[in-house]
Design a protein around this motif. Structure first.
Motif, PDB file in Angstrom:
ATOM      1  N   THR A 116       0.829  -1.196   0.000  1.00 31.24           N
ATOM      2  CA  THR A 116       0.000   0.000   0.000  1.00 31.24           C
ATOM      3  C   THR A 116       0.868   1.252   0.000  1.00 31.24           C
ATOM      4  N   GLY A 117       1.885   1.269   0.860  1.00 33.74           N
ATOM      5  CA  GLY A 117       2.768   2.423   0.931  1.00 33.74           C
ATOM      6  C   GLY A 117       3.518   2.657  -0.355  1.00 33.74           C
ATOM      7  N   LEU A 118       3.956   1.558  -0.984  1.00 39.40           N
ATOM      8  CA  LEU A 118       4.715   1.685  -2.215  1.00 39.40           C
ATOM      9  C   LEU A 118       3.821   2.132  -3.357  1.00 39.40           C
ATOM     10  N   ALA A 119       2.563   1.639  -3.373  1.00 40.41           N
ATOM     11  CA  ALA A 119       1.643   2.008  -4.447  1.00 40.41           C
ATOM     12  C   ALA A 119       1.169   3.453  -4.324  1.00 40.41           C
ATOM     13  N   SER A 120       0.952   3.901  -3.077  1.00 37.52           N
ATOM     14  CA  SER A 120       0.409   5.243  -2.867  1.00 37.52           C
ATOM     15  C   SER A 120       1.481   6.283  -2.599  1.00 37.52           C
ATOM     16  N   GLY A 121       2.718   5.860  -2.392  1.00 36.80           N
ATOM     17  CA  GLY A 121       3.779   6.796  -2.022  1.00 36.80           C
ATOM     18  C   GLY A 121       4.646   7.225  -3.181  1.00 36.80           C
ATOM     19  N   THR A 122       4.087   7.281  -4.395  1.00 29.58           N
ATOM     20  CA  THR A 122       4.888   7.629  -5.567  1.00 29.58           C
ATOM     21  C   THR A 122       4.282   8.805  -6.327  1.00 29.58           C
ATOM     22  N   LYS A 123       3.689   9.733  -5.584  1.00 26.74           N
ATOM     23  CA  LYS A 123       3.072  10.888  -6.231  1.00 26.74           C
ATOM     24  C   LYS A 123       4.102  11.896  -6.708  1.00 26.74           C
ATOM     25  N   SER A 124       5.261  11.909  -6.079  1.00 28.46           N
ATOM     26  CA  SER A 124       6.312  12.846  -6.465  1.00 28.46           C
ATOM     27  C   SER A 124       7.645  12.116  -6.435  1.00 28.46           C
ATOM     28  N   GLY A 125       8.674  12.775  -6.976  1.00 30.14           N
ATOM     29  CA  GLY A 125       9.986  12.148  -7.019  1.00 30.14           C
ATOM     30  C   GLY A 125      10.546  11.853  -5.643  1.00 30.14           C
ATOM     31  N   ARG A 141       8.525   6.514 -14.806  1.00 30.84           N
ATOM     32  CA  ARG A 141       9.579   7.424 -14.335  1.00 30.84           C
ATOM     33  C   ARG A 141       9.723   7.338 -12.825  1.00 30.84           C
ATOM     34  N   MET A 142       8.603   7.325 -12.105  1.00 34.69           N
ATOM     35  CA  MET A 142       8.646   7.239 -10.649  1.00 34.69           C
ATOM     36  C   MET A 142       9.216   5.895 -10.199  1.00 34.69           C
ATOM     37  N   LEU A 147      15.283  -3.531 -16.232  1.00 37.64           N
ATOM     38  CA  LEU A 147      16.387  -3.298 -17.166  1.00 37.64           C
ATOM     39  C   LEU A 147      16.905  -1.871 -17.033  1.00 37.64           C
ATOM     40  N   GLY A 148      16.004  -0.921 -16.811  1.00 39.25           N
ATOM     41  CA  GLY A 148      16.430   0.466 -16.622  1.00 39.25           C
ATOM     42  C   GLY A 148      17.333   0.617 -15.413  1.00 39.25           C
ATOM     43  N   ASN A 149      17.006  -0.092 -14.331  1.00 38.54           N
ATOM     44  CA  ASN A 149      17.846  -0.042 -13.131  1.00 38.54           C
ATOM     45  C   ASN A 149      19.227  -0.631 -13.410  1.00 38.54           C
ATOM     46  N   LEU A 150      19.274  -1.720 -14.168  1.00 38.28           N
ATOM     47  CA  LEU A 150      20.566  -2.328 -14.517  1.00 38.28           C
ATOM     48  C   LEU A 150      21.399  -1.369 -15.370  1.00 38.28           C
ATOM     49  N   ILE A 151      20.750  -0.697 -16.316  1.00 38.98           N
ATOM     50  CA  ILE A 151      21.478   0.239 -17.179  1.00 38.98           C
ATOM     51  C   ILE A 151      22.045   1.398 -16.363  1.00 38.98           C
ATOM     52  N   VAL A 152      21.252   1.911 -15.420  1.00 39.40           N
ATOM     53  CA  VAL A 152      21.729   3.013 -14.564  1.00 39.40           C
ATOM     54  C   VAL A 152      22.958   2.571 -13.780  1.00 39.40           C
ATOM     55  N   ARG A 153      22.899   1.393 -13.174  1.00 40.67           N
ATOM     56  CA  ARG A 153      24.053   0.914 -12.389  1.00 40.67           C
ATOM     57  C   ARG A 153      25.259   0.655 -13.291  1.00 40.67           C
ATOM     58  N   ALA A 154      25.006   0.088 -14.485  1.00 37.82           N
ATOM     59  CA  ALA A 154      26.118  -0.203 -15.392  1.00 37.82           C
ATOM     60  C   ALA A 154      26.821   1.075 -15.831  1.00 37.82           C
ATOM     61  N   ILE A 155      26.041   2.107 -16.167  1.00 35.73           N
ATOM     62  CA  ILE A 155      26.640   3.387 -16.560  1.00 35.73           C
ATOM     63  C   ILE A 155      27.401   3.994 -15.384  1.00 35.73           C
ATOM     64  N   ARG A 173      13.171  10.632 -16.543  1.00 32.14           N
ATOM     65  CA  ARG A 173      12.178  10.715 -17.623  1.00 32.14           C
ATOM     66  C   ARG A 173      12.774  10.245 -18.945  1.00 32.14           C
ATOM     67  N   LEU A 174      14.005  10.671 -19.211  1.00 35.26           N
ATOM     68  CA  LEU A 174      14.684  10.253 -20.433  1.00 35.26           C
ATOM     69  C   LEU A 174      14.897   8.739 -20.443  1.00 35.26           C
ATOM     70  N   LEU A 175      15.245   8.183 -19.287  1.00 33.66           N
ATOM     71  CA  LEU A 175      15.452   6.740 -19.187  1.00 33.66           C
ATOM     72  C   LEU A 175      14.153   5.979 -19.466  1.00 33.66           C
ATOM     73  N   SER A 176      13.040   6.470 -18.960  1.00 24.25           N
ATOM     74  CA  SER A 176      11.755   5.821 -19.193  1.00 24.25           C
ATOM     75  C   SER A 176      11.413   5.800 -20.679  1.00 24.25           C
ATOM     76  N   ARG A 177      11.688   6.899 -21.361  1.00 23.11           N
ATOM     77  CA  ARG A 177      11.434   6.947 -22.808  1.00 23.11           C
ATOM     78  C   ARG A 177      12.348   5.992 -23.560  1.00 23.11           C
TER      79      ARG A 177
END
Length: 548
Positions: free
Chosen positions: A38-47, A83-84, A242-250, A297-301
């Motif tokens: 519940t916290g994870l689902a509702s706690g993503t309104k902002s960065g 993005r969130m 995959l986005g998380n892996l790319i961020v860590r790899a970079i 945002r760029l990563l999500s795209r």
């Protein structure tokens, strides 16, 4: 013989650490799983809230992999924006690093006391107390494993073979990074790899630069298991991991050439050399979060382009695993995910009906029949699955949740029937005969279509989060829908009395569509009834007066 004993002790200590981690994750899920979701689902309104949600969830679960898969499932249900989700995982990475830092503070001597407290709590009786006890036992075992790791690595200080191997790694940092990544991947835990590096660093055989490189490898390897676990999942889930892996790899590619400079910088700071691995681990993840956050945002795209949408799925359920029936909490979570998928299908049906009504496009209606068959099939599968779960005996809380899931699935199936047997032929008649509503009548129906879609999205969120305020808001919207339907009917009758030709042509369609949309909203609002009923705010399906 002595080296064999050392390796057995080392591997045994690592195995105990991994077992302790699994006990913490299982125990927290058992005690607080619903609240965490519940916290994870509702706690993503902002960065910022997304970052903190990922941080806190990982601190609780002791697993960034578990957090990654959980938030990925919410992205699939459109409860969390992609993005969130990437920001949540940045927080999860920092959470893992903070956990390692806390573990390294020298509190291993508390392990017997923590294990004892966990056993006492585990025998407390209730599911939540047992889950908390299991988590405490896991923490105690993790602390105990640190003591065993320290003892196991002590003889390595004088080992010529280990010195030669460390020297080889120190002269080939890319190999050292890959080696550490492999350890983190095999153990499915960057935390376990960092703790092992911490134990080796305490012997004094690792240079500061090599420590940083090994920590980078642990971070890289720790991002691979979620990607592997999501390979069979939908595209939206794969994009997150995959986005998380790319961020860590970079991050690792940028940091690797700077490891020597970073080592010199850390050595000038008033930090303990024995704790260099956890300090480097925390520093890397904090810097990575600060640098990657603006590019989320760029990563999500980018992920949308790299991972295309899945092909149309068949009618088979995706989450109803019979092996999970032995664990009611997990089985109920899977059934919830399946029913959320049914809700997504209903939303597509409604959206197509609304588009066809507004754009006079019959092509929008062709998919509704197939979607309705999928809805029928899946809701039947959910009912059968939960009936099997009930045969094994459920706690009162789990029993209530099972009934709520079944009721919501049945209501969604009724909505599908109304769309297919009511709205579909009505809209098809409008389009095929070229009928035109009066401007006022068209606006009234279009507004009600869009309000119905919005209410369905709110209901989906309430179904997962059981948010009281949202439930009350949705219940109040029911009154608004009833008012809109009555007002539109009265205005339509006034137009008929005025002899409006367009209203005369579409009279039966207008009234039938109003009735069906009202019925759909009544089924949608039913998701709020159990939540408000538990709070004593319902009397015969109506809200109490706020003054009572």
């Amino acid at each position: 013989m002595e080296s064999t004993i050392v390796m057995i002790n080392l591997f045994g200590a690592v195995a105990l650490l991994l077992f302790g981690l699994s006990q913490v994750k299982d125990g927290v899920n058992r005690a607080f799983g619903a609240r965490l979701r519940t916290g994870l689902a509702s706690g993503t309104k902002s960065g910022l809230r997304s970052f903190l949600s990922g941080f806190l969830a990982t601190i609780a679960l002791q697993s960034s992999t578990a957090t990654a898969l959980m938030v990925a499932s919410f992205v699939e249900r459109e409860l969390v924006k992609p993005r969130m989700a990437q920001i949540v995982l940045l927080g999860a990475n920092v959470g893992t690093a903070v956990t390692a830092w806390i573990v390294a503070t020298g509190i291993a001597w508390l392990s017997p006391l923590v294990i004892l407290a966990g056993i006492v709590l585990y025998r407390g009786g209730s599911t939540s107390r047992q889950g908390g006890g299991q988590a405490l036992i896991g923490i105690g075992l993790m602390l105990l494993s640190l003591h065993l790791l320290s003892s196991a690595t002590e003889p390595m200080r004088q080992s010529p073979a280990l010195s030669a191997f460390i020297g080889l790694l120190d002269n080939a940092w890319p190999v050292a990074l890959a080696f550490s990544a492999g350890i983190a991947f095999i153990s499915s835990s960057s935390l376990a790899a960092v703790v092992l590096i911490l134990s080796l660093a305490s012997t004094g055989i690792l240079s500061a630069g090599l420590v940083i490189v090994l920590v980078l490898g642990a971070n890289l390897g720790g991002a691979i298991p979620p990607v592997i676990a999501s390979l069979s999942g939908p595209a939206s889930v794969k994009r997150v991991t995959l986005g998380n892996l790319i961020v860590r790899a970079i991050g690792c590619l940028i940091a690797l050439p700077l490891a020597g400079f970073a080592a010199e910088l850390l050595e000038t700071l008033p930090l303990s050399p024995a704790k260099l691995p956890v300090d480097a681990h925390l520093g890397f993840n904090l810097l990575l979060a600060a640098l990657a956050w603006p590019f989320s945002r760029l990563l999500s795209r980018l992920m949308l382009k790299m991972v295309p949408e899945d092909e149309q799925a068949d009618n088979a359920p995706r989450y109803l695993d019979p092996q999970e029936l032995s664990t009611p909490v997990v089985a109920l979570a899977s059934a919830t995910r399946e029913v959320l998928g049914v809700g997504d299908l209903i939303e597509r049906m409604l959206h197509r009906a609304a588009d066809a009504f507004e754009r006079n496009n019959m092509a929008k209606l062709t998919e509704i029949g197939a979607l309705e068959k999928r809805v029928d099939s899946l809701q039947q599968d959910v009912k059968i699955y939960l009936s099997k779960l009930g045969r094994g005996g459920l706690s009162e809380e789990d029993g209530r949740r099972s009934i709520v899931i079944i009721d919501y699935a049945i209501n969604l199936e009724h909505i599908g029937d109304i769309i297919e047997k009511g709205l579909l032929p009505q809209v098809a008649k409008k389009v095929s005969l070229g009928l035109k509503f009066s401007e006022d009548g068209y606006e009234e129906l279009s507004k009600l279509f869009h309000l119905t879609l919005e209410n369905l999205r709110i209901a989906q969120t309430i179904f997962v989060t059981r948010d009281f305020n949202l439930a009350r808001q949705l219940m109040e919207v029911k009154v608004e829908v009833r008012r809109m339907e009555k007002q539109s009917s009265e205005r339509h009758l006034e137009r008929l009395r005025d002899g409006r030709a367009d209203s005369l042509q579409t009279s039966s369609l207008h009234l039938d569509m109003l009735r069906d949309l009202k019925r759909i909203n009544a089924h949608i609002v039913s998701v709020a009834h159990p939540i408000l009923d538990e709070s004593g705010l319902l009397i015969e399906s109506r809200l109490r007066n706020a003054a009572e």
